[in-house]
Write a protein that holds these residues in place. Structure first.
Motif, short mmCIF file in Angstrom:
data_model
loop_
_atom_site.label_atom_id
_atom_site.label_comp_id
_atom_site.label_asym_id
_atom_site.label_seq_id
_atom_site.Cartn_x
_atom_site.Cartn_y
_atom_site.Cartn_z
N GLU A 95 1.72 -85.92 1.78
CA GLU A 95 2.55 -84.72 1.79
C GLU A 95 3.07 -84.48 3.18
O GLU A 95 2.42 -84.79 4.17
N PHE A 96 4.26 -83.91 3.25
CA PHE A 96 4.90 -83.65 4.54
C PHE A 96 5.05 -82.17 4.78
O PHE A 96 5.43 -81.44 3.87
N TRP A 97 4.77 -81.76 5.96
CA TRP A 97 5.01 -80.35 6.31
C TRP A 97 5.55 -80.28 7.72
O TRP A 97 5.01 -80.90 8.63
N ALA A 98 6.62 -79.52 7.86
CA ALA A 98 7.15 -79.25 9.20
C ALA A 98 6.42 -78.03 9.73
O ALA A 98 6.30 -77.03 9.03
N THR A 99 5.88 -78.13 10.92
CA THR A 99 5.08 -77.01 11.42
C THR A 99 5.48 -76.64 12.85
O THR A 99 6.11 -77.40 13.55
N VAL A 135 0.89 -85.17 6.39
CA VAL A 135 1.61 -85.48 7.62
C VAL A 135 2.27 -84.20 8.12
O VAL A 135 3.08 -83.60 7.42
N LEU A 136 1.85 -83.75 9.28
CA LEU A 136 2.44 -82.53 9.84
C LEU A 136 3.43 -82.94 10.93
O LEU A 136 3.06 -83.60 11.89
N ILE A 137 4.65 -82.58 10.72
CA ILE A 137 5.67 -82.88 11.73
C ILE A 137 5.76 -81.63 12.60
O ILE A 137 6.31 -80.60 12.20
N HIS A 138 5.18 -81.75 13.77
CA HIS A 138 4.83 -80.57 14.56
C HIS A 138 5.86 -80.32 15.66
O HIS A 138 6.67 -81.18 15.97
N LYS A 139 5.75 -79.13 16.24
CA LYS A 139 6.63 -78.68 17.34
C LYS A 139 8.08 -78.58 16.87
O LYS A 139 9.00 -78.90 17.61
N MET A 140 8.26 -78.15 15.63
CA MET A 140 9.62 -78.03 15.10
C MET A 140 10.42 -76.99 15.86
O MET A 140 11.65 -76.99 15.83
N ASP A 141 9.73 -76.10 16.55
CA ASP A 141 10.46 -75.07 17.30
C ASP A 141 11.27 -75.66 18.44
O ASP A 141 12.19 -75.04 18.96
N LEU A 196 2.76 -73.16 10.21
CA LEU A 196 1.45 -73.78 10.39
C LEU A 196 0.49 -73.33 9.29
O LEU A 196 -0.28 -74.14 8.76
N TYR A 197 0.55 -72.04 8.96
CA TYR A 197 -0.32 -71.53 7.91
C TYR A 197 0.04 -72.13 6.57
O TYR A 197 -0.82 -72.41 5.75
#
Lengths: 355, 403
Positions: A168-172, A129-135, A179-180
């Motif tokens: 799995e969770f990743w903030a991207t 699970v990519l939690i995207h646009k964290m910026d 992202l990498y």
């Protein structure tokens, strides 16, 4: 890991990339696999239906990436009449959440529907699970927003029958190296012979007396694996592998711009950086991989290491074609990998010291 | 902080009372022997006379200086402004991008973030401590420099260059007329100050339009200046944008004109390039990515881009793996030993296709590095020769800065 499980994994290399329309699926795919830079992705339009791409990775790993358009009508069709076509024999589902989404609740519902279908057809698959646009989230709220989202997702997964370790969770964000980091994890999971490679790299690292070896894929600059020895383990930059991916990618772009070639064609034969404290070089290891070596600052050892990596190439070449023979070649490679290597180190370093 | 300049050149001039300092340094030797107590007690009329004398002297000097080139000028008649840090003053209409330039170049702000900068309302100074200490001052637009009650002596007397920032995406005719006023004012009162024009915010404009406006602005300013009798004054124009490398390139050229060591460095680089088959060589200030010198071959922006990106690569990787020096005592010692050997960092990239070395980098010291784009045929077996030649250049450069 048992052989049966591994061979199954090798067959299943189907990777689904899903999430709401505009979440950033195609953007991240373009950045990782098609040599886009972050600011170029605004040119991308919406993905229609499913875009398939086959990406050769490390010779024997063929990624079959399904970039699924996220507009409601498409999602509906994936879940109904294309259900078995889309969700059968999936190795990895990458689900992208847009953290800035206005309709978080309906995103979660669509996620639940997706993994229900996934559970039905490929219950053993892994979910990233990519939690995207964290910026887009202000700095101080990042941790809280992420925690909240992860909690929601985890409960949804458990409801649908996926175990904790399958998710799995990743903030991207496409604007930094996160992202990498996330994609490196995906790749590491997919690479079938990661442990073999690691063993061989560890031997090599010992022979070279290197502080760190990083093996990364040539075109995507994604780190496949790394070996860290001795005091380098205390390196305060724990995100250094992603950083290097990102640095190399940027470098590739500037090179491509300068030479007027396509970014995908640019690949350097060797890069060296020498300082008093450490020596660093990157060179080709196999057809699809480059090896970055970090050495202590000693000129003779550095030159010996360069030659030794060249000699080690043919041993690692087996990795790319290891598919059929499996264990046998592996053992051969192991024994051969160490024997000539050791001799070389001795002769070469003594030569270097003499001169 | 370690620098190659000897102390008396680089050390920031001890913030002088702006009135007294120029006197001391420009006094003819006979007067300067008089004790300083005398000069402070001297009557106001005497001071006035001195001011006039000073201004006359400056004017005559500047007339000769106009023909001679700048660096030579700096050596022939050492003037207080030539010494010390290159100081730049940014001027321009409001919202033309003065603060943004400073932030991006000297404080490494991301260009996209400059959108949120507040308007500047006072004279602010930005310093960057690197190989050369850059100092840049920004003059907010409300303060008009040409009005008589403005204390222009305090502002202009220590400035090496005035940079006029012109927003090309705005109505620039008002900016041009103010620019000309300022240029004339400077030409009359501070003739030694370089005048540079940044035609700014050129990103997003079509090539043709960009070129057209550039020519128009240039033509207009040149015409007006010669009408006012200052046509001989050299004004340089640059097309800049903070979203690409052009701003760094322009700043580099501005800084170079303020460096007295420039001809020596250029000559050294020219020699190196011709002997080693180097396509283009730059001396970079590693921190600011401003180049302080380059060889005489034609400069292309893309050469600069690739070199400056490569500096980034080296700096980033050094940051990641250079952490040992921070804690271990033994490591720090070994590093020092290495530097004494002259074995400072070097780096290169070789490319697949031809096997030629493509980029070659070598640190001159902590803040200065040489980056070269190599020409055809510089294969690995010529490395030793190149290393040797660069070693000589390295020593020579150290001598240039060891006054």
């Amino acid at each position: 890991m048992s052989t049966t499980e591994r061979s199954k994994r090798q067959k299943q290399r189907k990777v689904l990339l899903m999430g709401r329309s505009g979440a950033g699926k195609s953007s991240m795919r373009s950045i990782i696999f098609s040599n886009y830079v972050a600011k170029d992705v605004r040119r991308l339009g919406a993905t229609v239906d499913v875009e398939h791409s086959n990406i050769r990775f490390m010779g024997n790993l063929m990624l079959n990436l399904w970039d699924c358009g996220g507009q409601d009508s498409f999602v509906e069709s994936y879940l109904s009449n294309q259900r078995s076509h889309v969700f059968s024999s999936v190795a990895v589902l990458i689900f992208v959440f847009d953290i800035s989404s206005k309709v978080a609740a309906s995103d979660m519902v669509s996620f639940a529907d997706t993994i229900r279908a996934l559970h039905e057809f490929s219950p053993n698959s892994k979910i990233f699970v990519l939690i995207h646009k964290m910026d887009l989230v202000p700095g101080e709220q990042k941790a809280r927003a992420l925690q909240q989202k992860a909690h929601d997702v985890r409960t949804t997964c458990e409801d649908e029958g996926f175990l904790g370790q399958q998710v799995e969770f990743w903030a991207t964000s496409i604007w930094d190296q996160s992202l990498y980091k996330a994609w490196t994890q995906v790749i590491y999971f997919l690479v079938p012979n990661a442990t073999v490679i690691e063993n061989m790299l560890e031997k090599l690292a010992e022979l070279l007396d290197a502080r760190e070896l990083i093996l990364y894929e040539r075109t995507t600059c994604l780190v496949v694996t790394h070996v860290t020895r001795g005091s380098e383990g205390r390196n305060p930059y724990t995100d250094r592998f992603e950083r290097i991916s990102s640095i190399l990618k940027t470098h590739k772009h500037s090179m491509a711009k300068h030479t007027g070639t396509m970014a995908s064609e640019v690949s350097f034969a060797e890069m060296q950086i020498k300082t008093g404290e450490f020596m660093f070089f990157i060179t080709r290891l196999t057809e699809n991989t480059n090896l970055a070596v970090v050495m202590p600052g000693d000129e003779a050892a550095f030159n010996a290491a360069r030659v030794n990596v060249q000699l080690a190439r043919q041993e690692f070449a087996h990795l790319d074609i290891m598919e059929k023979k499996g264990k046998e070649v592996q053992r051969q490679a192991d024994t051969r990998g160490s024997a000539p290597g050791e001799d070389d180190v001795d002769t070469i370093s003594s030569q270097a010291r003499l001169s | 902080m370690r620098t190659l300049f000897s102390e008396n050149i680089l050390s920031p001039s001890p913030t002088p009372a702006p009135q007294s300092n120029p006197f001391e340094l420009l006094f003819p030797s006979s007067i300067s022997t008089a004790s300083s107590a005398d000069s402070t007690q001297s009557s106001p009329t005497q001071n006035e006379w001195l001011t006039q004398h000073l201004q006359n002297q400056q004017r005559t000097e500047s007339e000769t200086a106009n023909q001679a080139n700048y660096a030579a000028n700096g050596q022939q008649a050492p003037n207080v402004r030539r010494k010390g840090n290159p100081k730049m003053l940014f001027m321009g209409l409001r919202r033309s991008g003065k603060s943004s330039i400073q932030k991006v170049v000297f404080e490494k702000l991301s260009p996209a973030d400059t959108l949120f900068l507040e308007p500047t309302s006072r004279i602010g100074t930005v310093k960057m401590q690197s190989f050369i200490t850059f100092e840049s001052v920004e003059l907010p637009h409300q303060l008009s420099a040409t009005t008589p009650d403005f204390d222009h002596h305090a502002v202009f007397s220590h400035i090496g260059a005035v940079i006029w920032v012109l927003d090309v995406q705005d109505e620039y005719l008002t900016s041009i007329s103010e620019m000309i006023q300022t240029a004339v004012f400077l030409a009359e009162n501070y003739p030694r100050v370089n005048f540079e024009v940044f035609i700014h915010k050129t990103d997003g404009l079509s090539e043709e339009y960009k070129y057209e406006t550039f020519r128009e602005v240039r033509q207009r300013v040149q015409d007006e200046l010669s009408d006012l009798g200052h046509g001989d004054r050299s004004v340089s124009y640059f097309q800049t944008s903070i979203f690409d490398h052009s701003i760094f390139e322009a700043m580099s050229k501005v800084v170079q004109r303020l460096l007295p060591q420039l001809p020596a460095m250029e000559a050294l680089l020219n020699k190196l390039c011709s002997t080693c088959g180097i396509q283009k060589a730059y001396l970079f200030d590693t921190m600011s990515k401003i180049y302080v010198a380059t060889d005489a071959s034609p400069t292309f922006l893309k050469d600069y881009e690739v070199c400056s990106d490569y500096v980034d690569v080296i700096v980033d990787i050094k940051q990641i793996y250079g952490w040992h020096g921070q804690d271990g005592e033994g490591k720090a010692v070994s590093e020092r030993r290495n530097q004494d050997d002259g074995d400072i960092g070097e780096s290169m990239v070789t490319y697949d296709r031809s096997g030629d070395t493509y980029i070659y980098a070598r640190e001159i010291n902590d803040y200065l590095s040489l980056i070269c784009v190599m020409g055809k045929g510089s294969t690995t077996n010529k490395r030793v020769l190149i290393d040797y030649n660069v070693g000589i250049l390295h020593d020579a450069l150290l001598q240039v800065f060891k006054v």
